[in-house]
Design an enzyme around this catalytic site. Structure first.
Site, short mmCIF file in Angstrom:
data_model
loop_
_atom_site.label_atom_id
_atom_site.label_comp_id
_atom_site.label_asym_id
_atom_site.label_seq_id
_atom_site.Cartn_x
_atom_site.Cartn_y
_atom_site.Cartn_z
N HIS A 63 0.81 -1.16 0.19
CA HIS A 63 -0.09 0.02 0.13
C HIS A 63 1.09 1.09 -0.22
CE1 HIS A 63 -3.09 3.06 1.22
NE2 HIS A 63 -2.60 2.66 1.81
N GLU A 92 0.86 6.63 12.88
CA GLU A 92 -0.47 6.24 13.10
C GLU A 92 -0.83 4.57 13.19
OE1 GLU A 92 -4.02 7.07 10.33
OE2 GLU A 92 -5.24 6.77 11.87
N ASP A 93 -0.23 3.68 12.51
CA ASP A 93 -0.70 2.36 12.46
C ASP A 93 0.48 1.74 13.40
OD1 ASP A 93 -2.99 2.88 11.66
OD2 ASP A 93 -2.01 2.19 9.72
MN MN Z 1 -3.37 4.45 3.76
#
Ligand code: MN
Length: 736
Positions: A63, A92-93
């Protein structure tokens, strides 16, 4: 247990292959040291996402690599953006912090990543947060436009790879995309991305129509290609003779824009004549651009007769988003109108890559609407009081609309959205001029404030120091700037009046021996059905609530308990009645296929067989809409958490549903009779209403009928098409 076999070696090979493809895409902008930076970002992203997989089962790193590739290849962004795109989901992840990003890649990258992290939360189930997020996103636009461009690349890749997601998530994301992201891409001049986003969104919200048009396009492909070849070969010959270096080719229209045309004009696919446009791209120096474009125009129109109404010159005056091109529509060799778009390589790059290309060519471009637009975004955002959803609506209007150009008395050009009025112009010049405006002169003629402006008007504003903004002004301004200024000024005025009302109320309550406290104020506001105490104070000051009304309140207080009990009883009996009448077993709602009370939305009139969803309204329970309903995208984009899954219990039902059919044809004696015979006798379908207009021999009828399911509707439509004189029969959708 299902076993999932992963070939790690093959995957690692594939990751390296994709990374190399990304580097190739970056090549045109690479400078010394850039490759190492990109490598560093890639290594960090690979390491921190190493245990994550996408819904499809693929390694997550695919991605960010793809997003970076879109940023480089399709938007034309440079190394800083590539680095940020690779890292866009890291903070964020994963456990990586912003501080770590800053120490590794510097302040600029950290700031963009921060912006990207802040505006994420696409899957956040809360509605107003969605609108608030979009507002935040635009705030970062004023900071660093790269945040938005990377976000668009992220959204594009998510849309391209959505097939493994749950249906309701697909619908929400697709709607949000058509409602917010596609107009934003359009406004930033990213036409190719805008079209792809619209097509992908339609693929999920209206899959049947999408497939239908795709199939039709494919059937006529060979014929179309032959036509294009015949059209352009004489053009190419003359270009060669005159020594103009240009490429000429046919460019297909997007599925979404074909559908839009069919819907707007109520025509079948076969009647959409501009399924493609011819594009001429000239390779020339900047100084010769304009002359060369008109030279090509002259060559084309020597060969084919132009339609004088369809000449668009965005070479002399570029569009607000930077678009430059010369468009004309000519009569092709087989008596068919063909649009021809003439532009240079530079103009084409701006048209395809929008903003990024605009910066690249900035030195050679003195005045561009995009700078003005970003300034406008800053102006609108600088009003902190505006409600996020209001803001979104105002802003979206401004995203969509085309521009008109208006001259000041001194000849300065002011750009306004189509539909703007004299008052919008006044606010555009200065908010004080807008606030004190009492009238205007358009081309030296006196007009009211609400006068809609035409492209090329010259305008002089008349002001008076006694004037203040009025409530009804909101009915005829269209720019976000004017709206927000008027609203905040009205609010200020209301606050002032309410202050006076508060004192008056206090005195009156004293005389009625009521204690002045928050509890009592709220009770009184409730009694008169005002949403807030401020609203109550305001109406007291305006004399709408006087001492007599207050006495009514005092009297009601004494019978208070009785009244509420009665209200409660009638409310319950109302519910029972409703439940008795419902036809709850027709549609199953929610994840557990519950039988709930619902009503069918009148904007799209769903019938069994339609793809549908439920929407929980504030006052009217659950409404069922079609997923292709014109209102659906707004609902789903803004109130994702109120969307309920819904499906028809069965498509074979004896229950009848209202639906509309629009029929266009050549007016003929007995036509109405023929149509009604088919509908009511052959098909045994009840006609609910019929409205017919005839204009210069063209017949147009809108017929509301009772239909059992989509199959019956399709059969009826196909049969009506066979009636002689009828040119088009479509399912009728309301305009709003
Ligand atoms: Mn993304």
């Amino acid at each position: 247990m299902e076993e999932y076999v992963i070939d790690i070696e093959a995957e690692n090979k594939e990751i390296r292959k994709r990374y190399r493809a990304l580097l190739r895409a970056c090549k045109p902008t690479l400078q010394k040291g850039d490759k190492q930076e990109i490598r560093k970002a890639f290594d960090l992203a690979l390491e921190s996402h190493k245990d994550m997989r996408r819904k499809s089962g693929e390694p997550y790193i695919y991605h960010p690599i793809a997003v970076a590739q879109i940023a480089a290849e399709e938007i034309g962004l440079g190394t800083t953006s590539i680095v940020c795109a690779l890292l866009h989901d890291v903070v964020e992840d994963t456990s990586i912090t912003l501080e770590e990003i800053e120490s590794l890649f510097g302040k600029k990258v950290a700031k963009i990543i921060d912006g990207l992290t802040k505006i994420s939360g696409v899957f956040d189930p809360n509605s107003s947060i969605q609108a608030e997020n979009f507002r935040k996103m635009l705030l970062t636009l004023a900071d660093d436009v790269r945040v938005i461009l990377i976000k668009l690349a992220d959204r594009l890749h998510n849309m391209r790879t959505m097939e493994f997601m749950a249906r309701h998530k697909q619908l929400k994301i697709a709607s949000e995309t058509s409602y917010l992201y596609a107009p934003l891409a359009h406004r930033l001049g990213l036409y190719a991305i805008k079209s792809e986003l619209e097509d992908l969104s339609m693929k999920y919200t209206d899959p049947d129509t999408y497939k239908f048009i795709a199939k039709k396009l494919n059937e006529k492909k060979a014929e179309r290609e032959k036509f294009i070849k015949d059209f352009i070969s004489p053009v190419k010959e003359i270009l060669l003779e005159q020594d103009i270096n240009a490429s000429v080719f046919g460019r297909p229209k997007s599925i979404h824009s074909i559908w839009n045309k069919m819907r707007k004009k109520s025509i079948p696919f076969e009647e959409v004549y501009d399924l493609f446009a011819i594009r001429v791209i000239i390779d020339t120096e900047y100084e010769k651009e304009k002359t060369e474009c008109w030279k090509v125009y002259s060559i084309i129109t020597d060969l084919y007769r132009p339609n004088p109404d369809r000449l668009r010159d965005w070479v002399s005056t570029p569009k607000g988003n930077g678009y430059e091109s010369l468009h004309t529509t000519v009569m092709g060799p087989r008596g068919q109108w063909v649009e021809v778009q003439i532009r240079t390589k530079r103009m084409n790059e701006i048209a395809e890559k929008g903003f990024a290309a605009h910066w690249k060519y900035k030195e050679s471009n003195t005045d561009n609407g995009l700078d003005q637009w970003i300034q406008k975004v800053r102006d609108v955002l600088s009003n902190p009081e505006q409600n996020a959803l209001d803001f979104l609506d105002d802003f979206k209007m401004n995203l969509f609309s085309d521009e008109i150009f208006i001259f000041t008395p001194k000849g300065t050009l002011i750009q306004l959205p189509n539909g703007a009025t004299a008052l919008d112009f006044a606010f555009e010049i200065h908010s004080d001029i807008g606030a004190t405006c009492i009238g205007a002169k358009v081309n030296h003629k006196l007009v009211p404030l609400s006068h809609p402006l035409q492209n090329g008007d010259q305008l002089e504003i008349i002001t008076s120091s006694k004037q203040t903004p009025k409530e009804d002004w909101l009915n005829f301004v269209v720019t976000a700037k004017a709206k927000s200024k008027i609203k905040s000024s009205l609010k200020e005025e209301k606050r002032r009046v309410a202050e006076d009302g508060k004192e008056i109320l206090e005195r009156k309550m004293k005389s009625l021996k009521l204690t002045y406290n928050t509890d009592n104020i709220n009770k009184i506001a409730n009694f008169f059905k005002y949403p807030s105490s401020q609203e109550l104070f305001y109406n007291v000051a305006k004399g709408i609530i006087d001492i007599k009304n207050l006495r009514d309140y005092v009297a009601s207080e004494k019978t208070h308990d009785l009244v509420t009990q009665n209200q409660f009883n009638s409310h319950i009996s109302g519910l029972v009645e409703k439940i008795d009448k419902r036809n709850a077993d027709t549609i199953l709602i929610g994840d557990d296929n519950q039988k709930l009370d619902y009503t069918l939305a009148v904007c799209c009139n769903p019938i069994p067989g339609d793809d549908i969803f439920g929407f929980l309204t504030v006052n009217e329970g659950i409404k069922i809409h079609r997923t292709s309903c014109p209102n659906a995208s707004k609902l789903m984009a803004n109130y994702g958490y109120r969307i309920l899954k819904a499906r028809w219990a069965s498509s074979q039902m004896d229950h009848a549903f209202i639906t509309g059919i629009r029929i266009i044809g050549i007016d003929d004696v007995g036509l109405v009779n023929k149509l009604t015979t088919v509908i009511s006798q052959e098909f045994n379908v009840n006609i609910r209403s019929l409205s017919i207009s005839s204009n210069e021999g063209i017949f147009e009828g809108n017929i509301m009928v009772n239909i059992n399911n989509i199959e019956q509707l399709d059969n009826l439509i196909n049969r009506l098409k066979l009636v002689s004189g009828i040119t088009s029969v479509t399912r009728y959708e309301s305009e709003n």
